[in-house]
Design a protein around this motif. Structure first.
Motif, PDB file in Angstrom:
ATOM      1  N   GLY A  45       0.811  -1.211   0.000  1.00  0.00           N
ATOM      2  CA  GLY A  45       0.000   0.000   0.000  1.00  0.00           C
ATOM      3  C   GLY A  45       0.842   1.258   0.000  1.00  0.00           C
ATOM      4  O   GLY A  45       0.485   2.257  -0.642  1.00  0.00           O
ATOM      5  N   LEU A  46       1.962   1.237   0.723  1.00  0.00           N
ATOM      6  CA  LEU A  46       2.868   2.386   0.744  1.00  0.00           C
ATOM      7  C   LEU A  46       3.428   2.647  -0.648  1.00  0.00           C
ATOM      8  O   LEU A  46       3.442   3.791  -1.125  1.00  0.00           O
ATOM      9  CB  LEU A  46       4.000   2.146   1.738  1.00  0.00           C
ATOM     10  N   ALA A  47       3.892   1.569  -1.311  1.00  0.00           N
ATOM     11  CA  ALA A  47       4.433   1.726  -2.662  1.00  0.00           C
ATOM     12  C   ALA A  47       3.381   2.288  -3.609  1.00  0.00           C
ATOM     13  O   ALA A  47       3.660   3.174  -4.429  1.00  0.00           O
ATOM     14  CB  ALA A  47       4.961   0.380  -3.171  1.00  0.00           C
ATOM     15  N   ALA A  48       2.150   1.774  -3.498  1.00  0.00           N
ATOM     16  CA  ALA A  48       1.069   2.236  -4.367  1.00  0.00           C
ATOM     17  C   ALA A  48       0.742   3.700  -4.108  1.00  0.00           C
ATOM     18  O   ALA A  48       0.528   4.485  -5.046  1.00  0.00           O
ATOM     19  CB  ALA A  48      -0.168   1.371  -4.153  1.00  0.00           C
ATOM     20  N   GLU A  49       0.700   4.085  -2.837  1.00  0.00           N
ATOM     21  CA  GLU A  49       0.345   5.458  -2.480  1.00  0.00           C
ATOM     22  C   GLU A  49       1.384   6.447  -2.986  1.00  0.00           C
ATOM     23  O   GLU A  49       1.039   7.536  -3.474  1.00  0.00           O
ATOM     24  CB  GLU A  49       0.183   5.559  -0.958  1.00  0.00           C
ATOM     25  N   VAL A  50       2.659   6.077  -2.914  1.00  0.00           N
ATOM     26  CA  VAL A  50       3.718   6.952  -3.422  1.00  0.00           C
ATOM     27  C   VAL A  50       3.586   7.128  -4.934  1.00  0.00           C
ATOM     28  O   VAL A  50       3.688   8.240  -5.461  1.00  0.00           O
ATOM     29  CB  VAL A  50       5.103   6.393  -3.052  1.00  0.00           C
TER      30      VAL A  50
END
Length: 203
Positions: free
Chosen positions: A72-77
């Motif tokens: 989710g962090l990678a996607a949000e960035v």
């Protein structure tokens, strides 16, 4: 990154496809990505299927919640940097997806959750023999641990829909939410898909 320099000007967002292994996550995410790219969107796919994996981290054998949060962090960035980020990952625990949604809300980044709902019996037939078994399989197996989201933005019964129909339903939701703009040009898809083109697809 998959950037051809032809952005239509729409903002980035994360679209997370969740569902049992074999529910169609990879196939439908790829079909949607194709439709978005011809409409000049910048698209990135983060895929948890080991045959098509594009995620920066391997499966978290003992901590799927942490794996979901890292994805989710990678996607949000990516989304904050203008990419329509399509995540194809089982995410077995509803709590992990809830944390991903909160992170996006905190940063003001659009987040759309799609539950691809298909019976276990149908998913099992679609998956290649031996998938999800053996020493490399996560513990517990994703289909045994899977907890469907209680309130996804869209729930689709994929074994009663074609890939084209499913991708179109997701695109319509994105347009309704203002994530994509109806003015973005793109050719109409006049192809007629097979009754169940997901057969043999493991995601």
């Amino acid at each position: 990154m998959s950037d051809d320099g032809l952005r239509c000007g729409c903002a980035g967002a994360t679209v997370w496809f969740t569902g049992l292994p074999g529910s169609g996550k990879t196939t439908i995410a790829q079909a949607l990505a194709d439709a978005l790219r011809v409409r000049r969107h910048r698209v990135e796919i983060l895929d948890g299927d080991p045959r098509y994996a594009t995620l920066p981290t391997g499966p978290a054998r003992d901590d799927p919640h942490r794996y979901t949060e890292r994805t989710g962090l990678a996607a949000e960035v990516l989304a904050r940097n203008g990419f329509l980020t399509l995540v194809s990952a089982t995410a077995p625990g509803a709590a992990g997806l809830a944390a991903v949604r909160r992170r996006h809300e905190a940063s003001g980044t659009p987040y759309v959750e799609i539950h691809l709902d298909a019976p276990r019996s149908v998913c099992a037939k679609r998956r290649p023999a031996g998938e999800g078994t053996g020493p490399a399989a996560p513990t517990p197996a994703p289909d045994e641990a899977y907890e469907p989201p209680a309130e996804p933005d869209l729930r689709l019964i994929t074994h009663h829909m074609s890939v084209t129909q499913t991708a179109a339903a997701v695109y319509a939701l994105l347009a309704d939410k203002g994530v994509v703009r109806s003015r973005c040009p793109g050719p109409a898809d006049g192809n007629t898909p097979d009754p169940d083109p997901l057969a043999g697809q493991g995601a």
